[in-house]
Design a protein around this motif. Structure first.
Motif, PDB file in Angstrom:
ATOM      1  N   ARG A  48      32.471  45.259  35.756  1.00 26.95           N
ATOM      2  CA  ARG A  48      31.598  46.112  35.856  1.00 26.95           C
ATOM      3  C   ARG A  48      30.095  45.823  36.230  1.00 26.95           C
ATOM      4  N   SER A  49      29.548  46.509  36.941  1.00 28.45           N
ATOM      5  CA  SER A  49      28.047  46.277  37.165  1.00 28.45           C
ATOM      6  C   SER A  49      27.314  45.771  35.888  1.00 28.45           C
ATOM      7  N   VAL A  50      25.986  45.212  36.287  1.00 25.09           N
ATOM      8  CA  VAL A  50      25.196  44.716  35.101  1.00 25.09           C
ATOM      9  C   VAL A  50      24.681  45.792  34.243  1.00 25.09           C
ATOM     10  N   GLU A  51      24.531  46.760  34.779  1.00 25.59           N
ATOM     11  CA  GLU A  51      24.073  47.877  34.045  1.00 25.59           C
ATOM     12  C   GLU A  51      24.938  48.404  33.396  1.00 25.59           C
ATOM     13  N   LEU A  69      32.121  38.279  42.061  1.00 19.75           N
ATOM     14  CA  LEU A  69      33.543  37.554  41.701  1.00 19.75           C
ATOM     15  C   LEU A  69      33.928  36.349  42.494  1.00 19.75           C
ATOM     16  N   GLY A  70      34.010  36.816  44.022  1.00 13.58           N
ATOM     17  CA  GLY A  70      34.302  35.625  44.726  1.00 13.58           C
ATOM     18  C   GLY A  70      33.587  34.558  44.909  1.00 13.58           C
ATOM     19  N   SER A  71      32.088  34.734  44.786  1.00  9.31           N
ATOM     20  CA  SER A  71      31.158  33.550  44.627  1.00  9.31           C
ATOM     21  C   SER A  71      30.909  33.024  43.251  1.00  9.31           C
ATOM     22  N   ARG A  72      31.721  33.557  42.492  1.00  9.74           N
ATOM     23  CA  ARG A  72      31.391  32.925  41.073  1.00  9.74           C
ATOM     24  C   ARG A  72      32.732  32.195  40.561  1.00  9.74           C
ATOM     25  N   LEU A  73      33.652  32.080  41.115  1.00  2.00           N
ATOM     26  CA  LEU A  73      35.007  31.535  40.882  1.00  2.00           C
ATOM     27  C   LEU A  73      34.946  30.388  40.028  1.00  2.00           C
ATOM     28  N   LEU A  84      40.950  40.576  32.496  1.00  2.00           N
ATOM     29  CA  LEU A  84      40.111  41.242  33.208  1.00  2.00           C
ATOM     30  C   LEU A  84      39.967  42.650  32.746  1.00  2.00           C
ATOM     31  N   CYS A  85      38.739  43.330  32.842  1.00  2.00           N
ATOM     32  CA  CYS A  85      38.686  44.839  32.337  1.00  2.00           C
ATOM     33  C   CYS A  85      37.330  45.520  33.340  1.00  2.00           C
ATOM     34  N   CYS A  86      37.173  46.586  33.176  1.00  2.00           N
ATOM     35  CA  CYS A  86      36.024  47.413  33.863  1.00  2.00           C
ATOM     36  C   CYS A  86      36.128  48.832  33.313  1.00  2.00           C
ATOM     37  N   ALA A  87      35.663  49.707  33.930  1.00  2.00           N
ATOM     38  CA  ALA A  87      35.631  51.042  33.396  1.00  2.00           C
ATOM     39  C   ALA A  87      37.040  51.857  33.285  1.00  2.00           C
ATOM     40  N   SER A  88      37.826  51.618  34.339  1.00  2.00           N
ATOM     41  CA  SER A  88      38.944  52.391  34.340  1.00  2.00           C
ATOM     42  C   SER A  88      40.217  51.545  34.453  1.00  2.00           C
ATOM     43  N   GLY A  89      39.924  50.422  35.119  1.00  2.00           N
ATOM     44  CA  GLY A  89      41.168  49.427  35.360  1.00  2.00           C
ATOM     45  C   GLY A  89      41.391  49.202  36.939  1.00  2.00           C
ATOM     46  N   THR A  90      40.548  49.925  37.627  1.00  2.00           N
ATOM     47  CA  THR A  90      40.704  49.908  39.194  1.00  2.00           C
ATOM     48  C   THR A  90      40.138  48.462  39.557  1.00  2.00           C
ATOM     49  N   ARG A  91      38.810  48.512  39.373  1.00  2.00           N
ATOM     50  CA  ARG A  91      38.149  47.366  39.672  1.00  2.00           C
ATOM     51  C   ARG A  91      38.723  45.782  38.961  1.00  2.00           C
ATOM     52  N   SER A  92      39.208  45.904  37.969  1.00  2.00           N
ATOM     53  CA  SER A  92      39.828  44.894  37.401  1.00  2.00           C
ATOM     54  C   SER A  92      40.966  44.386  37.902  1.00  2.00           C
ATOM     55  N   GLY A  93      41.768  45.644  38.315  1.00  2.00           N
ATOM     56  CA  GLY A  93      43.047  45.425  39.341  1.00  2.00           C
ATOM     57  C   GLY A  93      42.702  44.675  40.416  1.00  2.00           C
ATOM     58  N   MET A  94      41.466  44.920  41.429  1.00  2.00           N
ATOM     59  CA  MET A  94      41.047  44.251  42.358  1.00  2.00           C
ATOM     60  C   MET A  94      40.718  43.022  42.232  1.00  2.00           C
ATOM     61  N   ALA A  95      39.963  42.773  40.845  1.00  2.00           N
ATOM     62  CA  ALA A  95      39.366  41.197  40.632  1.00  2.00           C
ATOM     63  C   ALA A  95      40.882  40.687  40.388  1.00  2.00           C
ATOM     64  N   LYS A  96      41.804  41.103  39.843  1.00  2.00           N
ATOM     65  CA  LYS A  96      43.066  40.261  39.543  1.00  2.00           C
ATOM     66  C   LYS A  96      43.682  39.812  40.915  1.00  2.00           C
ATOM     67  N   MET A  97      43.963  40.822  41.850  1.00  2.00           N
ATOM     68  CA  MET A  97      44.206  40.355  43.264  1.00  2.00           C
ATOM     69  C   MET A  97      43.596  39.272  43.916  1.00  2.00           C
ATOM     70  N   LEU A  98      41.998  39.331  43.707  1.00  2.00           N
ATOM     71  CA  LEU A  98      41.245  38.533  44.077  1.00  2.00           C
ATOM     72  C   LEU A  98      41.574  36.985  43.566  1.00  2.00           C
ATOM     73  N   LEU A  99      41.469  36.989  42.210  1.00  2.00           N
ATOM     74  CA  LEU A  99      41.733  35.672  41.446  1.00  2.00           C
ATOM     75  C   LEU A  99      43.152  35.121  41.874  1.00  2.00           C
ATOM     76  N   LYS A 100      44.219  35.924  42.048  1.00  2.00           N
ATOM     77  CA  LYS A 100      45.772  35.364  42.196  1.00  2.00           C
ATOM     78  C   LYS A 100      45.417  34.828  43.788  1.00  2.00           C
ATOM     79  N   ARG A 101      44.630  35.305  44.543  1.00  2.00           N
ATOM     80  CA  ARG A 101      44.805  34.945  45.857  1.00  2.00           C
ATOM     81  C   ARG A 101      44.088  33.566  46.011  1.00  2.00           C
ATOM     82  N   ALA A 110      43.570  44.381  31.792  1.00  2.00           N
ATOM     83  CA  ALA A 110      43.529  45.038  30.646  1.00  2.00           C
ATOM     84  C   ALA A 110      43.123  46.418  30.633  1.00  2.00           C
ATOM     85  N   GLY A 111      42.634  46.843  31.991  1.00  2.00           N
ATOM     86  CA  GLY A 111      42.177  48.187  32.345  1.00  2.00           C
ATOM     87  C   GLY A 111      40.868  48.351  31.787  1.00  2.00           C
TER      88      GLY A 111
END
Length: 117
Positions: A48-51, A69-73, A84-101, A110-111
């Motif tokens: 999630r965002s810093v805020e 995330l891409g610049s802090r791997l 990974l986690c976020c507010a709903s699981g959507t951003r963490s799902g995108m993050a999972k794809m990025l890390l896998k790539r 974790a949602g």
């Protein structure tokens, strides 16, 4: 109306229901695996965002906002599990794809961060 006709007409709703069911099942599985993953040194990352992170977070999580995330791997190890986690699981799902790539093998979504409490 027969079953085939009903399925043809209702497939978008069925697809959405299946997606939500998978998301729910998958995050529950990750939460059940959490003690084992932590024993393996898992890193808990809230994307999630810093805020948002400042307003509340699960103990032991680090904050790497999804846009960064891409610049802090290099802050994450490919040899330890990443949860990974976020507010709903959507951003963490995108993050999972990025890390896998980028070659991360042991990555879990974790949602919502509240599931890690």
């Amino acid at each position: 109306m027969d079953l085939l006709t009903t399925l043809k007409e209702q497939w978008p709703l069925l697809a959405i229901a299946a997606w939500f069911a998978y998301k729910w099942w998958s995050s529950r599985r990750v939460v059940r695996l959490l003690p084992e993953l932590k024993s393996k040194g898992a890193v808990l990352v809230d994307v999630r965002s810093v805020e948002e992170f400042a307003s509340g977070q699960a103990p032991g999580t680090i904050n790497i906002p999804l846009p960064e995330l891409g610049s802090r791997l290099n802050e994450l190890s490919k040899s330890t599990p990443v949860v990974l986690c976020c507010a709903s699981g959507t951003r963490s799902g995108m993050a999972k794809m990025l890390l896998k790539r980028h070659g991360f093998k042991d990555v879990y979504n974790a949602g919502t961060w509240r599931k890690l409490l």
